[in-house]
Design a protein around this motif. Sequence first.
Motif, PDB file in Angstrom:
ATOM      1  N   ALA A 140       1.393  -1.551   0.090  1.00  0.00           N
ATOM      2  CA  ALA A 140       0.032   0.007  -0.122  1.00  0.00           C
ATOM      3  C   ALA A 140       0.425   1.394  -0.342  1.00  0.00           C
ATOM      4  O   ALA A 140       0.304   2.264   0.216  1.00  0.00           O
ATOM      5  N   GLY A 141       2.559   1.295  -0.443  1.00  0.00           N
ATOM      6  CA  GLY A 141       2.587   2.263  -0.546  1.00  0.00           C
ATOM      7  C   GLY A 141       3.065   2.973  -1.642  1.00  0.00           C
ATOM      8  O   GLY A 141       1.227   2.847  -2.825  1.00  0.00           O
ATOM      9  N   GLY A 142       4.035   4.016  -2.156  1.00  0.00           N
ATOM     10  CA  GLY A 142       3.839   4.567  -3.600  1.00  0.00           C
ATOM     11  C   GLY A 142       3.519   4.312  -4.730  1.00  0.00           C
ATOM     12  O   GLY A 142       2.760   4.901  -5.762  1.00  0.00           O
ATOM     13  N   ALA A 143       4.336   2.664  -5.067  1.00  0.00           N
ATOM     14  CA  ALA A 143       4.047   2.159  -5.882  1.00  0.00           C
ATOM     15  C   ALA A 143       1.741   1.444  -6.073  1.00  0.00           C
ATOM     16  O   ALA A 143       2.093   1.443  -7.964  1.00  0.00           O
ATOM     17  N   ASN A 163      -2.007  -5.228   3.387  1.00  0.00           N
ATOM     18  CA  ASN A 163      -0.392  -4.908   3.948  1.00  0.00           C
ATOM     19  C   ASN A 163      -0.642  -5.435   4.880  1.00  0.00           C
ATOM     20  O   ASN A 163      -1.879  -5.341   6.071  1.00  0.00           O
ATOM     21  N   ARG A 164       0.941  -5.032   5.235  1.00  0.00           N
ATOM     22  CA  ARG A 164       1.022  -4.959   6.882  1.00  0.00           C
ATOM     23  C   ARG A 164       0.713  -4.494   7.877  1.00  0.00           C
ATOM     24  O   ARG A 164       0.168  -4.326   9.005  1.00  0.00           O
ATOM     25  N   ASP A 165       0.492  -3.052   7.057  1.00  0.00           N
ATOM     26  CA  ASP A 165       0.493  -1.688   8.059  1.00  0.00           C
ATOM     27  C   ASP A 165      -0.807  -1.572   8.048  1.00  0.00           C
ATOM     28  O   ASP A 165      -1.282  -1.126   6.923  1.00  0.00           O
ATOM     29  N   ARG A 168      -1.925   2.673   7.276  1.00  0.00           N
ATOM     30  CA  ARG A 168      -1.217   2.537   4.589  1.00  0.00           C
ATOM     31  C   ARG A 168      -2.865   1.724   4.985  1.00  0.00           C
ATOM     32  O   ARG A 168      -2.793   2.385   3.471  1.00  0.00           O
ATOM     33  N   THR A 206       4.885  -4.229  -3.455  1.00  0.00           N
ATOM     34  CA  THR A 206       6.272  -4.353  -2.045  1.00  0.00           C
ATOM     35  C   THR A 206       6.986  -3.991  -2.654  1.00  0.00           C
ATOM     36  O   THR A 206       7.543  -4.096  -3.750  1.00  0.00           O
ATOM     37  N   VAL A 208       9.685  -6.312  -1.905  1.00  0.00           N
ATOM     38  CA  VAL A 208      10.416  -7.210  -1.235  1.00  0.00           C
ATOM     39  C   VAL A 208      10.484  -8.319  -2.713  1.00  0.00           C
ATOM     40  O   VAL A 208       9.939  -8.393  -4.202  1.00  0.00           O
ATOM     41  N   VAL A 234       6.192  -5.868  -9.344  1.00  0.00           N
ATOM     42  CA  VAL A 234       7.546  -4.573  -9.819  1.00  0.00           C
ATOM     43  C   VAL A 234       7.941  -4.516  -9.617  1.00  0.00           C
ATOM     44  O   VAL A 234       9.367  -3.665 -10.259  1.00  0.00           O
ATOM     45  N   GLY A 257       8.741  -6.352 -13.933  1.00  0.00           N
ATOM     46  CA  GLY A 257       8.317  -4.985 -12.975  1.00  0.00           C
ATOM     47  C   GLY A 257       9.813  -4.026 -14.282  1.00  0.00           C
ATOM     48  O   GLY A 257       9.247  -2.716 -14.266  1.00  0.00           O
ATOM     49  N   GLN A 264       6.945   2.946 -18.796  1.00  0.00           N
ATOM     50  CA  GLN A 264       6.838   4.385 -17.877  1.00  0.00           C
ATOM     51  C   GLN A 264       8.080   5.799 -18.885  1.00  0.00           C
ATOM     52  O   GLN A 264       7.483   6.832 -18.748  1.00  0.00           O
TER      53      GLN A 264
END
Length: 292
Positions: A140-143, A163-165, A168, A206, A208, A234, A257, A264
């Motif tokens: 759930a970060g920027g990407a 997501n872990r967090d 977020r 993520t 990872v 990604v 990725g 892009q």
Amino acid sequence: GRLAALPPRARVSFLSALTGSFSTPAGENPTVAMIEAAYRHHGIDARYLNCEVAPAALGDAVRGARAMGWLGFNCSIPHKVAVIEHLDGLGDSAAVIGAVNCVVLRDDRLIGENTDGQGFLAALRTVADPAGRSFLLLGAGGAARAIAVEAGLAGAARITVVNRDRARGAELVALLNARTPASAELVVWDGFQRVPDETDIVVNATSVGLFPDVDARLELDVDGLREGTVVADVIPNPPRTRLIRDAEARGATVLDGLGMLVQQGVISIRHWTGVDADPAVMRRALAAIFSA
Ligand code: NDP
């Protein structure tokens, strides 16, 4: 902007159009190799400069680009949100995502776009149409945020964010439900997750699998993958992540990725010059770096 803004060779032979990237640290960003390979291949008289720009200098850097008539520039860590206050407007999806990684000079206005999710969707569309599909999105970060917003705007039916967090993840799910037609839900990631039966497209968004921790394994049970499910990662370096290898062994259609990164670049070059660059040329330039 666009090609019309490039210097007419007959009159001005020594003035290249300028593009580039502002970030810190900038030294490990390979985008320059891919973009300049495309410029050379297509005979575009433009340069791409990788620039080390500290947070406090971002405003000056943007004003410098404007003063020098740059066609536009990419923004990477840590400038993707901070750059917005220096711009004149935002593209539709960048406004929803709340982050910009590609700035384009259009009619003397600096417009912020976000190519992270658009690059992903362009790569995805080579194998599947996102409309009406069920996504399992890891991260759930920027990407992840950029990919989820573009997928939602492109008509994804369902997006399950893992997501872990919790906070977020919940923030992304709320954004998707409020600003896109997709129906989104959160699964908090605490231990091994199975892929829900209805999943059409699994996306690892993520970090990872990223070099140097190349054997890191997602807590995801890929045994139950239906044949024909699309599994996308990604992670550009290395492109053949453990997830990609495991999914391929189970009959999934895989996307690495590198494809997202290349698309892009294609989108950035189209924004800046109007030219549709050849992704194969760009992929070769990147693959040479990542396999070196
Ligand atoms: P962020 O730091 O914004 O987000 C990282 C995400 O990964 C978070 O959701 C985090 O979860 C999750 N995460 C990290 N470690 C683990 C783990 N061990 N188990 C489960 N989840 C984990 O990073 P970005 O979104 O900016 O970047 C993510 C990746 O995407 C990077 O590796 C980057 O290289 C790649 N990327 C690739 C692009 C391409 O074109 N190919 C473009 C942009 C990025 P939590 O919230 O719980 O901490």
